[in-house]
Write an enzyme that holds these catalytic residues in place. Structure first.
Site, mmCIF file in Angstrom:
data_model
loop_
_atom_site.group_PDB
_atom_site.id
_atom_site.type_symbol
_atom_site.label_atom_id
_atom_site.label_comp_id
_atom_site.label_asym_id
_atom_site.label_seq_id
_atom_site.Cartn_x
_atom_site.Cartn_y
_atom_site.Cartn_z
ATOM 1 N N ASP A 8 4.450 10.135 -3.709
ATOM 2 C CA ASP A 8 5.911 10.094 -3.684
ATOM 3 C C ASP A 8 6.381 9.712 -5.090
ATOM 4 O OD1 ASP A 8 5.666 7.335 -3.940
ATOM 5 O OD2 ASP A 8 6.819 6.843 -2.140
ATOM 6 N N HIS A 9 7.667 9.447 -5.228
ATOM 7 C CA HIS A 9 8.209 9.122 -6.558
ATOM 8 C C HIS A 9 7.589 7.842 -7.125
ATOM 9 C CE1 HIS A 9 10.547 7.238 -3.423
ATOM 10 N NE2 HIS A 9 10.963 6.326 -4.278
ATOM 11 N N CYS A 65 1.607 6.094 -3.804
ATOM 12 C CA CYS A 65 3.017 5.753 -3.636
ATOM 13 C C CYS A 65 3.242 4.471 -4.421
ATOM 14 C CB CYS A 65 3.422 5.676 -2.163
ATOM 15 S SG CYS A 65 2.737 4.296 -1.218
ATOM 16 N N GLY A 66 4.345 3.761 -4.177
ATOM 17 C CA GLY A 66 4.610 2.566 -4.977
ATOM 18 C C GLY A 66 3.538 1.506 -4.801
ATOM 19 N N THR A 67 3.236 1.214 -3.536
ATOM 20 C CA THR A 67 2.201 0.213 -3.225
ATOM 21 C C THR A 67 0.866 0.839 -2.841
ATOM 22 O OG1 THR A 67 2.873 0.244 -0.918
ATOM 23 C CG2 THR A 67 3.902 -1.438 -2.332
ATOM 24 N N GLY A 68 0.884 2.104 -2.441
ATOM 25 C CA GLY A 68 -0.289 2.743 -1.841
ATOM 26 C C GLY A 68 -0.341 2.520 -0.337
ATOM 27 N N ILE A 69 0.504 1.627 0.151
ATOM 28 C CA ILE A 69 0.405 1.231 1.567
ATOM 29 C C ILE A 69 1.102 2.236 2.481
ATOM 30 C CG2 ILE A 69 0.998 -0.533 3.257
ATOM 31 C CD1 ILE A 69 0.772 -2.612 0.970
ATOM 32 N N GLY A 70 2.334 2.586 2.165
ATOM 33 C CA GLY A 70 3.066 3.507 3.044
ATOM 34 C C GLY A 70 2.344 4.831 3.200
ATOM 35 N N HIS A 98 -19.357 2.007 3.597
ATOM 36 C CA HIS A 98 -19.321 1.467 4.964
ATOM 37 C C HIS A 98 -18.335 2.174 5.887
ATOM 38 C CE1 HIS A 98 -21.208 -2.731 3.922
ATOM 39 N NE2 HIS A 98 -21.966 -1.714 3.578
ATOM 40 N N HIS A 133 -23.380 1.626 10.058
ATOM 41 C CA HIS A 133 -21.983 1.920 9.702
ATOM 42 C C HIS A 133 -21.495 3.203 10.391
ATOM 43 C CE1 HIS A 133 -22.247 -1.397 7.001
ATOM 44 N NE2 HIS A 133 -23.302 -0.857 6.415
HETATM 45 C C1 RB5 Z 1 9.357 3.897 -2.361
HETATM 46 O O1 RB5 Z 1 10.384 3.167 -2.926
HETATM 47 C C2 RB5 Z 1 8.287 2.961 -1.841
HETATM 48 O O2 RB5 Z 1 8.732 2.300 -0.705
HETATM 49 C C3 RB5 Z 1 7.007 3.706 -1.578
HETATM 50 O O3 RB5 Z 1 6.579 4.316 -2.748
HETATM 51 C C4 RB5 Z 1 5.831 2.885 -1.111
HETATM 52 O O4 RB5 Z 1 5.644 1.775 -1.937
HETATM 53 C C5 RB5 Z 1 5.797 2.529 0.317
HETATM 54 O O5 RB5 Z 1 4.846 1.952 0.824
#
Ligand code: RB5
Length: 147
Positions: A8-9, A65-70, A98, A133
């Protein structure tokens, strides 16, 4: 080895840095976007890249993404995907050994390109250990198949 890339951005700039390294390494990839820094939704970006892994068009995916989490949460909703969000070398290595992870997710607001490349390098060049595993990963997949 063919890779699927998507961001994403929040992950766009890191994806572009990683592409420059993949080009140097002559590692082929398909870029499923985003192709600029305009705001977009990570789930929309994760889906086509993960579908390419499931169809066999690509071997693994690298998602940003910003955190990689979403984007990792979105990826893990796709049947057959085992996505790991990593920002340290040990986790990127052991999620292959694993967990047989087939998708590596990184945060463009968390790590820089130098660290990302270290993670990607070990992720791409570490084989699944199998054995006990395989039983554990099989249980993950059984949960998915029951859902
Ligand atoms: C976008 O602003 C941000 O929420 C997305 O990149 C990501 O960090 C979500 O987990």
């Amino acid at each position: 080895m063919m890779l699927a890339l998507a961001a994403d951005h929040g992950g766009f700039a890191l994806k572009e840095e990683v592409k420059a390294w993949l080009d140097e390494q002559q590692i082929p990839y398909k870029d499923f976007g985003t192709h600029d820094g305009a705001s977009c939704d990570y789930a929309d970006m994760a889906a086509p890249a993960c579908d390419a892994v499931i169809s066999g068009d690509c071997d693994k995916a690298l998602l940003f993404c910003g955190t990689g989490i979403g984007i990792s949460m979105a990826a893990n909703k796709i049947k057959g995907i085992r996505a790991a969000c990593c920002s340290d070398y040990f986790s990127a290595k052991y999620t292959r050994l694993h967990n047989d992870a087939n998708v590596l997710c990184m945060g463009g607001r968390v790590i820089g390109p130098g660290a990302a490349i270290e993670l990607i390098d070990v992720f791409l060049h570490t084989e699944f250990e199998g054995g006990r595993h395989a039983r554990r990963v099989g249980k993950i997949m059984a949960i998915e198949n029951e859902a």
